[in-house]
Design a protein around this motif. Structure first.
Motif, PDB file in Angstrom:
ATOM      1  N   CYS A   1      11.552  12.076 -36.930  1.00 13.45           N
ATOM      2  CA  CYS A   1      11.037  11.669 -35.627  1.00 13.45           C
ATOM      3  C   CYS A   1      11.571  10.262 -35.355  1.00 13.45           C
ATOM      4  CB  CYS A   1       9.512  11.654 -35.630  1.00 13.45           C
ATOM      5  SG  CYS A   1       8.785  13.294 -35.794  1.00 13.45           S
ATOM      6  N   ASP A   2      11.763   9.949 -34.076  1.00 17.84           N
ATOM      7  CA  ASP A   2      12.228   8.605 -33.723  1.00 17.84           C
ATOM      8  C   ASP A   2      11.377   7.561 -34.430  1.00 17.84           C
ATOM      9  OD1 ASP A   2      14.243   9.518 -32.119  1.00 17.84           O
ATOM     10  OD2 ASP A   2      13.134   9.279 -30.247  1.00 17.84           O
ATOM     11  N   GLY A   3      12.027   6.553 -34.987  1.00 20.13           N
ATOM     12  CA  GLY A   3      11.337   5.457 -35.644  1.00 20.13           C
ATOM     13  C   GLY A   3      11.129   5.644 -37.130  1.00 20.13           C
ATOM     14  N   GLN A   4      11.332   6.848 -37.656  1.00 16.27           N
ATOM     15  CA  GLN A   4      11.164   7.058 -39.094  1.00 16.27           C
ATOM     16  C   GLN A   4      12.366   6.513 -39.858  1.00 16.27           C
ATOM     17  OE1 GLN A   4      10.351  11.393 -39.151  1.00 16.27           O
ATOM     18  NE2 GLN A   4       8.500  10.841 -40.274  1.00 16.27           N
ATOM     19  N   THR A   5      12.133   6.133 -41.113  1.00 17.99           N
ATOM     20  CA  THR A   5      13.189   5.648 -41.998  1.00 17.99           C
ATOM     21  C   THR A   5      13.826   6.826 -42.718  1.00 17.99           C
ATOM     22  OG1 THR A   5      12.002   3.576 -42.320  1.00 17.99           O
ATOM     23  CG2 THR A   5      13.678   4.138 -43.963  1.00 17.99           C
ATOM     24  N   VAL A   6      15.153   6.830 -42.766  1.00 20.37           N
ATOM     25  CA  VAL A   6      15.888   7.916 -43.417  1.00 20.37           C
ATOM     26  C   VAL A   6      15.733   7.802 -44.928  1.00 20.37           C
ATOM     27  CG1 VAL A   6      18.176   8.937 -43.747  1.00 20.37           C
ATOM     28  CG2 VAL A   6      17.515   8.073 -41.504  1.00 20.37           C
ATOM     29  N   SER A   7      15.423   8.915 -45.552  1.00 19.04           N
ATOM     30  CA  SER A   7      15.260   8.985 -47.009  1.00 19.04           C
ATOM     31  C   SER A   7      16.626   9.040 -47.690  1.00 19.04           C
ATOM     32  CB  SER A   7      14.481  10.251 -47.380  1.00 19.04           C
ATOM     33  OG  SER A   7      13.205  10.214 -46.814  1.00 19.04           O
ATOM     34  N   PRO A   8      16.686   8.719 -48.984  1.00 18.78           N
ATOM     35  CA  PRO A   8      17.948   8.816 -49.719  1.00 18.78           C
ATOM     36  C   PRO A   8      18.522  10.234 -49.679  1.00 18.78           C
ATOM     37  CG  PRO A   8      16.338   7.585 -50.987  1.00 18.78           C
ATOM     38  CD  PRO A   8      15.608   8.180 -49.816  1.00 18.78           C
ATOM     39  N   LEU A   9      19.843  10.314 -49.687  1.00 14.83           N
ATOM     40  CA  LEU A   9      20.557  11.588 -49.699  1.00 14.83           C
ATOM     41  C   LEU A   9      21.180  11.780 -51.073  1.00 14.83           C
ATOM     42  CD1 LEU A   9      22.347  11.187 -46.263  1.00 14.83           C
ATOM     43  CD2 LEU A   9      20.313  12.574 -46.752  1.00 14.83           C
ATOM     44  N   ALA A  10      21.184  13.011 -51.558  1.00 14.70           N
ATOM     45  CA  ALA A  10      21.711  13.279 -52.901  1.00 14.70           C
ATOM     46  C   ALA A  10      22.723  14.418 -52.865  1.00 14.70           C
ATOM     47  CB  ALA A  10      20.569  13.614 -53.856  1.00 14.70           C
ATOM     48  N   ALA A  11      23.721  14.313 -53.736  1.00  8.77           N
ATOM     49  CA  ALA A  11      24.733  15.357 -53.916  1.00  8.77           C
ATOM     50  C   ALA A  11      25.180  15.312 -55.376  1.00  8.77           C
ATOM     51  CB  ALA A  11      25.922  15.125 -52.984  1.00  8.77           C
ATOM     52  N   THR A  12      25.713  16.418 -55.858  1.00  8.45           N
ATOM     53  CA  THR A  12      26.215  16.475 -57.233  1.00  8.45           C
ATOM     54  C   THR A  12      27.648  16.973 -57.244  1.00  8.45           C
ATOM     55  OG1 THR A  12      25.338  18.706 -57.520  1.00  8.45           O
ATOM     56  CG2 THR A  12      23.942  16.893 -58.245  1.00  8.45           C
TER      57      THR A  12
ATOM     58  N   GLY B   1      28.741   4.115 -49.045  1.00  7.50           N
ATOM     59  CA  GLY B   1      27.961   4.175 -50.266  1.00  7.50           C
ATOM     60  C   GLY B   1      28.700   4.880 -51.388  1.00  7.50           C
ATOM     61  N   THR B   2      28.260   4.615 -52.602  1.00 11.25           N
ATOM     62  CA  THR B   2      28.824   5.286 -53.771  1.00 11.25           C
ATOM     63  C   THR B   2      27.675   5.814 -54.618  1.00 11.25           C
ATOM     64  OG1 THR B   2      28.876   3.240 -55.051  1.00 11.25           O
ATOM     65  CG2 THR B   2      30.883   3.812 -53.845  1.00 11.25           C
TER      66      THR B   2
ATOM     67  N   PRO C   1      20.859   5.596 -46.792  1.00  5.03           N
ATOM     68  CA  PRO C   1      21.383   5.065 -45.529  1.00  5.03           C
ATOM     69  C   PRO C   1      20.482   3.928 -45.037  1.00  5.03           C
ATOM     70  CG  PRO C   1      21.177   7.461 -45.451  1.00  5.03           C
ATOM     71  CD  PRO C   1      20.472   6.997 -46.686  1.00  5.03           C
ATOM     72  N   VAL C   2      21.079   2.886 -44.518  1.00  6.48           N
ATOM     73  CA  VAL C   2      20.323   1.723 -44.049  1.00  6.48           C
ATOM     74  C   VAL C   2      20.533   1.562 -42.547  1.00  6.48           C
ATOM     75  CG1 VAL C   2      20.075  -0.786 -44.254  1.00  6.48           C
ATOM     76  CG2 VAL C   2      20.574   0.588 -46.279  1.00  6.48           C
TER      77      VAL C   2
ATOM     78  N   PHE D   1      27.006  11.731 -42.015  1.00  4.70           N
ATOM     79  CA  PHE D   1      27.676  11.131 -43.160  1.00  4.70           C
ATOM     80  C   PHE D   1      28.524  12.216 -43.816  1.00  4.70           C
ATOM     81  CE2 PHE D   1      23.832   8.512 -42.757  1.00  4.70           C
ATOM     82  CZ  PHE D   1      24.429   7.261 -42.674  1.00  4.70           C
ATOM     83  N   TYR D   2      29.566  11.787 -44.533  1.00  3.92           N
ATOM     84  CA  TYR D   2      30.456  12.725 -45.217  1.00  3.92           C
ATOM     85  C   TYR D   2      30.496  12.342 -46.684  1.00  3.92           C
ATOM     86  CZ  TYR D   2      31.689  13.709 -40.435  1.00  3.92           C
ATOM     87  OH  TYR D   2      31.628  14.044 -39.111  1.00  3.92           O
ATOM     88  N   VAL D   3      30.178  13.297 -47.536  1.00  7.26           N
ATOM     89  CA  VAL D   3      30.169  13.052 -48.973  1.00  7.26           C
ATOM     90  C   VAL D   3      31.413  13.705 -49.567  1.00  7.26           C
ATOM     91  CG1 VAL D   3      28.636  15.034 -49.427  1.00  7.26           C
ATOM     92  CG2 VAL D   3      28.828  13.198 -51.097  1.00  7.26           C
ATOM     93  N   TYR D   4      32.061  12.951 -50.451  1.00 10.87           N
ATOM     94  CA  TYR D   4      33.274  13.400 -51.132  1.00 10.87           C
ATOM     95  C   TYR D   4      33.092  13.209 -52.628  1.00 10.87           C
ATOM     96  CZ  TYR D   4      35.688  12.578 -46.638  1.00 10.87           C
ATOM     97  OH  TYR D   4      36.075  12.580 -45.326  1.00 10.87           O
ATOM     98  N   ALA D   5      33.877  13.936 -53.393  1.00  4.63           N
ATOM     99  CA  ALA D   5      34.026  13.646 -54.809  1.00  4.63           C
ATOM    100  C   ALA D   5      35.387  12.971 -54.962  1.00  4.63           C
ATOM    101  CB  ALA D   5      33.963  14.921 -55.634  1.00  4.63           C
TER     102      ALA D   5
END
Length: 169
Positions: free
Chosen positions: A59-70, A90-91, A97-98, A106-110
């Motif tokens: 919802c507007d105004g909420q803080t984005v939680s950490p994102l995870a990938a393996t 980020g690494t 995300p801040v 966002f785009y996650v790569y290995a």
């Protein structure tokens, strides 16, 4: 040592150490000083897999939680897609995300020795907070008959007690 090649293109040369000399092909043959070229063959990185617990709707105004990938390879996060990611944000995993306050991808790569996997997009979407409903209620005395509670607005409503612990309608 490569002894003869008619093109400056060494692809697909196998991994190894090569001594390079440039000759002009004239008589007498003139040669350059030797140079060593090391070719390292990094394997294709493993495409990251997003964690199923990633929260991507807010919802507007909420803080984005950490994102995870393996991945079997190190994880990196960019704000732009292939072919050339330009903005490293980020690494590692998780990535927090801040300052994200609007729809963002966002785009996650290995990363394996500078070789990047295929990008995996993660879209963060924000939704407007609904307006406060207009409620007409009732004041009841014990043993009075209840009448319907009425709420008007444009969204679905849930009635709960004043502690929002018991849904009453």
């Amino acid at each position: 040592t490569i002894t003869s090649i008619s093109s400056p293109d060494l692809t697909p040369a196998p991994a190894g150490s090569y001594t390079l000399t440039v000759t002009d092909g004239n008589t007498p043959t003139c040669s350059s000083v030797h140079s060593t070229l090391n070719i390292v063959n990094y394997g294709q990185p493993t495409v990251p897999i997003l964690d199923a617990s990633n929260i991507t709707l807010y919802c507007d105004g909420q803080t984005v939680s950490p994102l995870a990938a393996t991945s079997a390879d190190p994880i990196i996060w960019y704000s732009t897609p292939n072919p050339i990611p330009a903005n490293l944000v980020g690494t590692g995993s998780p990535f927090t995300p801040v300052g994200v306050m609007s729809d963002t991808t966002f785009y996650v790569y290995a990363n394996n020795g500078g070789c990047l996997s295929t990008a995996v997009p993660v879209s963060i979407d924000f939704h407007a907070v609904p307006s406060v409903p207009l409620v007409s209620g009732a004041t009841y005395c014990r043993r009075d008959a209840w009448s319907d509670l009425v709420a008007t607005g444009t969204n679905v409503y849930l009635f709960a007690d004043n502690r929002t612990t018991v849904n009453v309608g």
